[in-house]
Structure formats: structure tokens, C-alpha cells
Write an enzyme that holds these catalytic residues in place. Structure first.
Site, PDB file in Angstrom:
ATOM      1  N   ARG A   1      30.487 -22.949  35.791  1.00  0.00           N
ATOM      2  CA  ARG A   1      29.235 -22.587  36.278  1.00  0.00           C
ATOM      3  C   ARG A   1      29.321 -21.560  37.183  1.00  0.00           C
ATOM      4  NH1 ARG A   1      28.781 -25.714  32.465  1.00  0.00           N
ATOM      5  NH2 ARG A   1      27.530 -27.791  32.664  1.00  0.00           N
TER       6      ARG A   1
ATOM      7  N   SER B   1      19.948 -28.961  36.183  1.00  0.00           N
ATOM      8  CA  SER B   1      20.767 -29.546  37.295  1.00  0.00           C
ATOM      9  C   SER B   1      20.595 -28.827  38.620  1.00  0.00           C
ATOM     10  CB  SER B   1      22.250 -29.439  36.789  1.00  0.00           C
ATOM     11  OG  SER B   1      22.176 -30.362  35.423  1.00  0.00           O
TER      12      SER B   1
ATOM     13  N   GLU C   1      23.815 -25.443  42.181  1.00  0.00           N
ATOM     14  CA  GLU C   1      23.952 -24.501  41.089  1.00  0.00           C
ATOM     15  C   GLU C   1      22.859 -23.742  41.065  1.00  0.00           C
ATOM     16  OE1 GLU C   1      25.105 -26.597  37.326  1.00  0.00           O
ATOM     17  OE2 GLU C   1      23.455 -25.400  36.498  1.00  0.00           O
TER      18      GLU C   1
HETATM   19  P1  FAD Z   1      17.183 -16.732  35.777  1.00  0.00           P
HETATM   20  O1  FAD Z   1      16.739 -17.794  36.369  1.00  0.00           O
HETATM   21  O2  FAD Z   1      16.159 -15.917  35.462  1.00  0.00           O
HETATM   22  O3  FAD Z   1      18.129 -15.995  36.471  1.00  0.00           O
HETATM   23  C1  FAD Z   1      19.425 -16.723  37.084  1.00  0.00           C
HETATM   24  C2  FAD Z   1      20.120 -15.870  37.888  1.00  0.00           C
HETATM   25  O4  FAD Z   1      20.781 -14.851  37.101  1.00  0.00           O
HETATM   26  C3  FAD Z   1      19.495 -14.997  38.890  1.00  0.00           C
HETATM   27  O5  FAD Z   1      20.255 -14.889  40.255  1.00  0.00           O
HETATM   28  C4  FAD Z   1      19.051 -13.866  38.347  1.00  0.00           C
HETATM   29  O6  FAD Z   1      19.072 -12.768  39.143  1.00  0.00           O
HETATM   30  C5  FAD Z   1      20.270 -13.407  37.483  1.00  0.00           C
HETATM   31  N1  FAD Z   1      20.084 -12.632  36.233  1.00  0.00           N
HETATM   32  C6  FAD Z   1      19.099 -13.158  35.461  1.00  0.00           C
HETATM   33  N2  FAD Z   1      19.404 -12.077  34.313  1.00  0.00           N
HETATM   34  C7  FAD Z   1      20.209 -11.283  34.718  1.00  0.00           C
HETATM   35  C8  FAD Z   1      20.646  -9.984  34.249  1.00  0.00           C
HETATM   36  N3  FAD Z   1      20.141  -9.369  32.874  1.00  0.00           N
HETATM   37  N4  FAD Z   1      21.474  -9.258  34.689  1.00  0.00           N
HETATM   38  C9  FAD Z   1      22.211  -9.568  36.090  1.00  0.00           C
HETATM   39  N5  FAD Z   1      21.518 -10.661  36.711  1.00  0.00           N
HETATM   40  C10 FAD Z   1      20.527 -11.332  36.079  1.00  0.00           C
HETATM   41  N6  FAD Z   1      22.360 -24.238  32.418  1.00  0.00           N
HETATM   42  C11 FAD Z   1      23.558 -24.692  31.941  1.00  0.00           C
HETATM   43  O7  FAD Z   1      24.648 -24.069  32.137  1.00  0.00           O
HETATM   44  N7  FAD Z   1      23.779 -25.752  31.027  1.00  0.00           N
HETATM   45  C12 FAD Z   1      22.755 -26.426  30.539  1.00  0.00           C
HETATM   46  O8  FAD Z   1      22.652 -27.354  30.009  1.00  0.00           O
HETATM   47  C13 FAD Z   1      21.437 -26.254  31.251  1.00  0.00           C
HETATM   48  N8  FAD Z   1      20.281 -26.868  31.009  1.00  0.00           N
HETATM   49  C14 FAD Z   1      19.051 -26.647  31.575  1.00  0.00           C
HETATM   50  C15 FAD Z   1      18.046 -27.411  31.376  1.00  0.00           C
HETATM   51  C16 FAD Z   1      16.749 -27.248  31.847  1.00  0.00           C
HETATM   52  C17 FAD Z   1      15.698 -28.120  31.657  1.00  0.00           C
HETATM   53  C18 FAD Z   1      16.483 -26.027  32.966  1.00  0.00           C
HETATM   54  C19 FAD Z   1      15.100 -25.816  33.239  1.00  0.00           C
HETATM   55  C20 FAD Z   1      17.850 -25.307  32.976  1.00  0.00           C
HETATM   56  C21 FAD Z   1      18.989 -25.437  32.443  1.00  0.00           C
HETATM   57  N9  FAD Z   1      20.071 -24.858  32.578  1.00  0.00           N
HETATM   58  C22 FAD Z   1      21.330 -25.092  32.091  1.00  0.00           C
HETATM   59  C23 FAD Z   1      20.170 -23.666  33.730  1.00  0.00           C
HETATM   60  C24 FAD Z   1      19.485 -22.291  33.089  1.00  0.00           C
HETATM   61  O9  FAD Z   1      18.664 -22.577  31.874  1.00  0.00           O
HETATM   62  C25 FAD Z   1      20.650 -21.329  32.686  1.00  0.00           C
HETATM   63  O10 FAD Z   1      21.429 -21.142  33.901  1.00  0.00           O
HETATM   64  C26 FAD Z   1      19.978 -20.042  32.212  1.00  0.00           C
HETATM   65  O11 FAD Z   1      21.127 -19.377  31.713  1.00  0.00           O
HETATM   66  C27 FAD Z   1      19.342 -19.205  32.944  1.00  0.00           C
HETATM   67  O12 FAD Z   1      18.515 -18.194  32.398  1.00  0.00           O
HETATM   68  P2  FAD Z   1      17.554 -17.338  32.843  1.00  0.00           P
HETATM   69  O13 FAD Z   1      17.100 -16.252  32.042  1.00  0.00           O
HETATM   70  O14 FAD Z   1      16.588 -18.302  32.967  1.00  0.00           O
HETATM   71  O15 FAD Z   1      17.946 -16.916  34.140  1.00  0.00           O
HETATM   72  P1  NAP Z   2      25.915 -36.956  31.256  1.00  0.00           P
HETATM   73  O1  NAP Z   2      26.087 -37.024  29.743  1.00  0.00           O
HETATM   74  O2  NAP Z   2      24.872 -37.915  31.622  1.00  0.00           O
HETATM   75  O3  NAP Z   2      27.072 -36.853  31.819  1.00  0.00           O
HETATM   76  C1  NAP Z   2      27.061 -36.826  33.148  1.00  0.00           C
HETATM   77  C2  NAP Z   2      28.133 -35.756  33.665  1.00  0.00           C
HETATM   78  O4  NAP Z   2      29.578 -36.362  33.314  1.00  0.00           O
HETATM   79  C3  NAP Z   2      27.991 -34.379  32.870  1.00  0.00           C
HETATM   80  O5  NAP Z   2      27.327 -33.529  33.830  1.00  0.00           O
HETATM   81  C4  NAP Z   2      29.298 -34.114  32.495  1.00  0.00           C
HETATM   82  O6  NAP Z   2      29.821 -32.877  33.047  1.00  0.00           O
HETATM   83  C5  NAP Z   2      30.244 -35.228  32.879  1.00  0.00           C
HETATM   84  N1  NAP Z   2      30.612 -35.739  31.701  1.00  0.00           N
HETATM   85  C6  NAP Z   2      30.198 -36.634  30.411  1.00  0.00           C
HETATM   86  N2  NAP Z   2      31.109 -36.764  29.492  1.00  0.00           N
HETATM   87  C7  NAP Z   2      32.104 -35.964  29.769  1.00  0.00           C
HETATM   88  C8  NAP Z   2      33.267 -35.664  29.115  1.00  0.00           C
HETATM   89  N3  NAP Z   2      33.569 -36.287  27.796  1.00  0.00           N
HETATM   90  N4  NAP Z   2      34.409 -34.970  29.342  1.00  0.00           N
HETATM   91  C9  NAP Z   2      33.924 -34.137  30.570  1.00  0.00           C
HETATM   92  N5  NAP Z   2      32.812 -34.298  31.284  1.00  0.00           N
HETATM   93  C10 NAP Z   2      31.914 -35.229  30.925  1.00  0.00           C
HETATM   94  O7  NAP Z   2      24.958 -35.434  31.337  1.00  0.00           O
HETATM   95  P2  NAP Z   2      23.684 -35.031  31.235  1.00  0.00           P
HETATM   96  O8  NAP Z   2      23.207 -34.973  32.355  1.00  0.00           O
HETATM   97  O9  NAP Z   2      22.853 -35.878  30.102  1.00  0.00           O
HETATM   98  O10 NAP Z   2      24.142 -33.532  30.730  1.00  0.00           O
HETATM   99  C11 NAP Z   2      24.708 -33.314  29.282  1.00  0.00           C
HETATM  100  C12 NAP Z   2      25.215 -31.894  29.378  1.00  0.00           C
HETATM  101  O11 NAP Z   2      24.271 -30.844  29.480  1.00  0.00           O
HETATM  102  C13 NAP Z   2      26.134 -31.550  30.209  1.00  0.00           C
HETATM  103  O12 NAP Z   2      27.345 -30.982  29.795  1.00  0.00           O
HETATM  104  C14 NAP Z   2      25.371 -30.942  31.530  1.00  0.00           C
HETATM  105  O13 NAP Z   2      26.513 -30.053  32.182  1.00  0.00           O
HETATM  106  C15 NAP Z   2      24.627 -30.189  30.727  1.00  0.00           C
HETATM  107  N6  NAP Z   2      23.062 -29.832  31.365  1.00  0.00           N
HETATM  108  C16 NAP Z   2      23.305 -28.789  32.157  1.00  0.00           C
HETATM  109  C17 NAP Z   2      22.201 -28.704  32.988  1.00  0.00           C
HETATM  110  C18 NAP Z   2      22.107 -27.520  33.963  1.00  0.00           C
HETATM  111  O14 NAP Z   2      21.225 -27.038  34.241  1.00  0.00           O
HETATM  112  N7  NAP Z   2      23.062 -27.311  34.292  1.00  0.00           N
HETATM  113  C19 NAP Z   2      20.895 -29.502  32.851  1.00  0.00           C
HETATM  114  C20 NAP Z   2      21.045 -30.322  31.810  1.00  0.00           C
HETATM  115  C21 NAP Z   2      22.210 -30.678  31.070  1.00  0.00           C
HETATM  116  P3  NAP Z   2      29.549 -31.416  32.589  1.00  0.00           P
HETATM  117  O15 NAP Z   2      28.435 -31.164  33.272  1.00  0.00           O
HETATM  118  O16 NAP Z   2      30.659 -30.629  33.106  1.00  0.00           O
HETATM  119  O17 NAP Z   2      29.343 -31.323  30.993  1.00  0.00           O
END
Ligand code: FAD
Ligand code: NAP
Length: 336
Positions: free
Chosen positions: A163, A237, A332
Site C-alpha cells: 500500500r 480500510s 492508509e
Molecule cells: P483518490 O481518493 O481520489 O486519491 C487518493 C490519493 O491519490 C490522493 O492523495 C490524491 O491526491 C492522489 N491522486 C489521485 N489521482 C491521482 C493522479 N492521477 N495523479 C496523482 N495523484 C493522484 N484500496 C485497495 O488498495 N484495495 C482495496 O481492496 C480497496 N477497497 C476499497 C473498498 C472501499 C469500499 C473503499 C471506499 C475504498 C477501497 N480502497 C481499496 C481504497 C481506494 O479505493 C483505492 O486506494 C483507490 O485506488 C483510490 O482511488 P481514487 O481515484 O478514489 O483516489
Molecule cells: P480478510 O479476508 O478478513 O483478511 C484480513 C487480513 O488478513 C487481510 O487484510 C489480509 O491482508 C490478511 N490475509 C488474509 N488472508 C491472507 C492470506 N492468505 N495471505 C496473506 N494475508 C492474508 O480481509 P478483508 O478485510 O475481507 O479484505 C479482503 C481483501 O480486500 C484484503 O486483501 C484487503 O486488503 C482488501 N481490501 C482492502 C481495502 C482497502 O481499503 N485497502 C478495503 C477492503 C478490502 P492484506 O490486506 O494484505 O490482503
């Protein structure tokens, strides 16, 4: 067109109601260059916005908010085994995933239904269900905000981590990403090792999954577990999953044998959601905000929360996890 005094509520998935002094939406690179040129004197206050799904606003934005909507998906190279495609930064990430799944190009199906735009995907090297963007990433193009110079970043240049990327650290606020290029496989090896996917495929009655089945499984799991930002404001998250030393993980396991942990970077990755839940925060409502009842890692806006309230909740959670487990959580979500 530049609009003045605009509410940012529709532009962030937390639904925080702060004001932007000025806001513009750009759909072409020429428009983007023009806006940058005109605003060069005030670029210190420039904020680039994609879908606003990884942002917490705690104050009004006193400069220009630039919503990046550069579109387009095109093939750069193709052979019998793989295809390299370039997507504009404003393309909706999930639409890109669906485009590729339908065409049978594999590599990003586990990243289905992540909100936001393509341009933000490299910012934190988006990841889910055992896959990260860096595994398919080829290069990106970005404009330097101050000089307007176009630069290409390779996978190595981006310094991707968990991340993380160089754009969240050393180069924070310096570049606007305008396109991302990824390489996908035409004979994909599906990654269904992440527990929940296998279980969901079984529930779906799928024995020999294809690309579209994996994508569907991920979509089903996400829809069942995560709050829909259109209904309940959130940014996914709020914290990263922390990696701690093996000694600290063993120490915590003595009092909590059910501690989920995964080897990572020479230490152990812990599930932040589990730590937060064990501290009693899961489902707790604090004023207009709280930790979600199905996933403690997701902080939510029950309707009228301010960014400051959500930020304070995140502080309280971080202190309580530190006091209880000796583990430091890191946010994050990008806080402004
Ligand atoms: P924004 O929120 O608009 O921007 C995020 C940051 O990036 C800000 O600092 C902004 O200034 C910068 N930015 C945006 N666009 C640009 C650009 N073109 N150039 C330079 N800087 C830029 N993330 C995960 O990694 N995994 C997940 O599974 C995941 N699940 C999610 C689930 C939900 C329900 C929600 C609400 C969010 C989740 N996220 C997840 C977080 C998010 O969706 C991601 O990080 C996504 O990539 C953000 O995109 P955005 O366009 O909305 O970015
Ligand atoms: P989950 O399945 O309940 O698991 C909890 C955490 O344990 C996860 O965040 C994951 O880390 C870790 N994990 C589970 N199984 C694993 C494996 N086999 N190997 C390594 N790590 C493992 O998680 P969840 O909340 O439902 O999310 C599912 C996936 O979607 C995750 O990968 C999570 O990162 C992603 N997600 C991200 C966001 C966001 O905003 N960043 C929001 C929702 C979901 P990792 O996060 O490293 O995978």
C-alpha cells in the site's frame, strides 16, 4: 471551466462536506496542461482528485481541486500470450477490470470492485485477495506539476511496497499521473489461494473457475462484507495491516492464541481489523462516526461526521491498539 466555492461532498466517498475554493474537471491532456499553466503561481495548493475513495478531508481546500478524468483504454502491444494496455488516469478502475475480464485477459480480476480511478491505483499499489497492482504494472506517465515535464516511471521507479509507492513518499504532491500501462496474460493462472475466494467459488457451485468466476467471487465477497459508500460514507480500510517482529507476534499469541498472522518482509503481518476488534471498537458508534459492524478496519460516516471527528476516532483507535498490543497502526487513507 473553473468553478468557485464548491462543496466537495459529492467528490469523496466519506461524504465529508468541506469547500474547495476552486474546482475543475479535466478530460484531456491539453486541458490539464492549460490548467496547470494558468495556476502555476498557486500550484502549492493544488489537490489532484480521482474518485475520492482514499481521502479524508479535515479542512476546506484553499487552492484548486483538479478532478482527473482523462479517459481511454488502448492496446500498446499484443502477442499470442500477453497484451499490454494503456488506460487514462480518469478511467474508473473497476470498468478497466471488467473490460479485461470480458476479453479474457488475466491479472487484475482479484482487484475487482475496488473503487476509484486508474490514476490513483499506483499511489498505494492497490491490492486485494492476494494480488497487487505491481504484479501487472509496466509503466506510467506523469506530468510534473511545477515544470509540466512529462516523465515515464517504470515499475522499479515507482518503488512499490505494501500500500505504498514513491508518490506517497518522496514524490508526494509533485506529479499528476496521466496514464497507467499494465501487461496481462491471455493464458492466466488464476490466484484463488486467498481463503475466502475458494469458499465463495464453492458456494457458487463452480468447480473449474474461469477468469469471470474469480471476478464474480471477489465481487460477491466484497458486496457482502464492505459498506457501500453510496449508502454509508467510508474510504475502505482506514489503516494498513501492520508488520511486526516475529517476537512481538509470538508475545501477543501467548495471550491471544487465535491471532491471525502471515509471514511478510522478515516479520509477521497482523490483521489490523482483528486488533481493532479485540480492543472493543468493532461496531462501536462514536457521535456521527464509528467502526463498521462487519469490518472493524473500516471507519464510517453515519451522515454528518466532520473529517476532524473521524480523524479523532482514528487517533483513539491507534492509541488503544498501541496500549493493548504494543502495535503501532499507520493510516492508509490520505488525510488533508
Ligand atoms: P483518490 O481518493 O481520489 O486519491 C487518493 C490519493 O491519490 C490522493 O492523495 C490524491 O491526491 C492522489 N491522486 C489521485 N489521482 C491521482 C493522479 N492521477 N495523479 C496523482 N495523484 C493522484 N484500496 C485497495 O488498495 N484495495 C482495496 O481492496 C480497496 N477497497 C476499497 C473498498 C472501499 C469500499 C473503499 C471506499 C475504498 C477501497 N480502497 C481499496 C481504497 C481506494 O479505493 C483505492 O486506494 C483507490 O485506488 C483510490 O482511488 P481514487 O481515484 O478514489 O483516489
Ligand atoms: P480478510 O479476508 O478478513 O483478511 C484480513 C487480513 O488478513 C487481510 O487484510 C489480509 O491482508 C490478511 N490475509 C488474509 N488472508 C491472507 C492470506 N492468505 N495471505 C496473506 N494475508 C492474508 O480481509 P478483508 O478485510 O475481507 O479484505 C479482503 C481483501 O480486500 C484484503 O486483501 C484487503 O486488503 C482488501 N481490501 C482492502 C481495502 C482497502 O481499503 N485497502 C478495503 C477492503 C478490502 P492484506 O490486506 O494484505 O490482503
Amino acid at each position: 471551466m473553473i468553478l468557485n466555492n464548491v462543496s466537495l461532498r459529492p467528490f469523496n466517498t466519506f461524504g465529508i462536506d468541506v469547500m474547495a475554493k476552486a474546482l475543475t474537471q479535466v478530460t484531456t491532456e491539453d486541458e490539464l496542461r492549460e490548467v496547470l499553466e494558468h495556476n502555476r503561481k498557486t500550484t502549492d495548493d493544488l489537490l489532484i482528485l480521482g474518485g475520492g475513495s482514499n481521502i479524508l478531508f479535515t479542512r476546506n481546500m484553499n487552492g484548486l481541486v483538479l478532478v482527473n478524468q482523462l479517459g481511454g483504454i488502448s492496446i500498446v502491444r499484443e502477442d499470442t500470450d500477453s497484451v499490454t494496455i494503456r488506460a487514462g488516469a480518469g478511467v474508473v478502475w473497476h470498468e478497466l477490470v471488467m473490460h479485461c475480464v470480458v476479453l479474457g485477459w488475466g491479472g487484475i480480476e482479484n482487484l475487482s470492485l475496488i473503487p476509484g480511478r486508474v490514476g490513483a491505483a499506483p499511489m498505494q499499489n492497490i491490492g486485494a485477495y492476494g494480488v497487487e497492482l505491481r504484479e501487472v504494472f509496466t509503466e506510467l506517465e506523469a506530468l510534473h506539476i511545477y515544470s509540466g515535464e512529462l516523465r515515464r516511471f517504470t515499475n522499479e521507479d515507482c518503488q512499490f511496497g505494501y500500500r505504498e509507492s514513491v508518490f506517497k513518499r518522496n514524490l508526494h504532491g509533485q506529479y499528476i499521473i496521466i496514464s497507467v500501462t499494465i501487461t496481462l496474460s491471455k493464458h492466466p493462472k488464476l490466484n484463488i489461494s486467498y481463503g475466502a475466494i475458494g469458499e465463495e467459488l464453492e458456494k457458487m457451485g463452480v468447480g473449474r473457475p474461469a477468469l469471470a468466476d474469480v471476478s464474480r467471487a471477489v465481487i460477491n465477497i466484497r458486496k457482502s462484507k464492505l459498506p457501500d459508500p453510496a449508502v454509508l460514507g467510508n474510504a475502505g480500510s482506514f489503516f494498513k495491516n501492520p508488520t511486526v517482529s516475529k517476537d512481538l507476534a509470538d508475545h501477543i499469541r501467548q495471550s491471544h492464541p487465535d491471532l491471525p498472522s502471515y509471514p511478510a518482509n522478515g516479520g509477521m503481518k497482523l490483521a489490523a481489523g482483528w486488533l481493532i476488534e479485540k480492543c472493543g471498537w468493532k461496531g462501536k458508534v462514536v457521535g456521527n462516526t464509528g467502526s463498521h459492524r462487519n469490518q472493524a478496519l473500516v471507519l464510517v460516516n453515519y451522515g454528518h461526521a466532520t473529517g476532524a471527528e473521524i480523524f479523532q476516532l482514528s487517533e483513539d483507535i491507534m492509541h488503544s491498539v498501541q496500549d493493548t498490543f504494543g502495535v503501532e497502526l499507520e493510516r492508509e487513507v490520505n488525510v488533508y
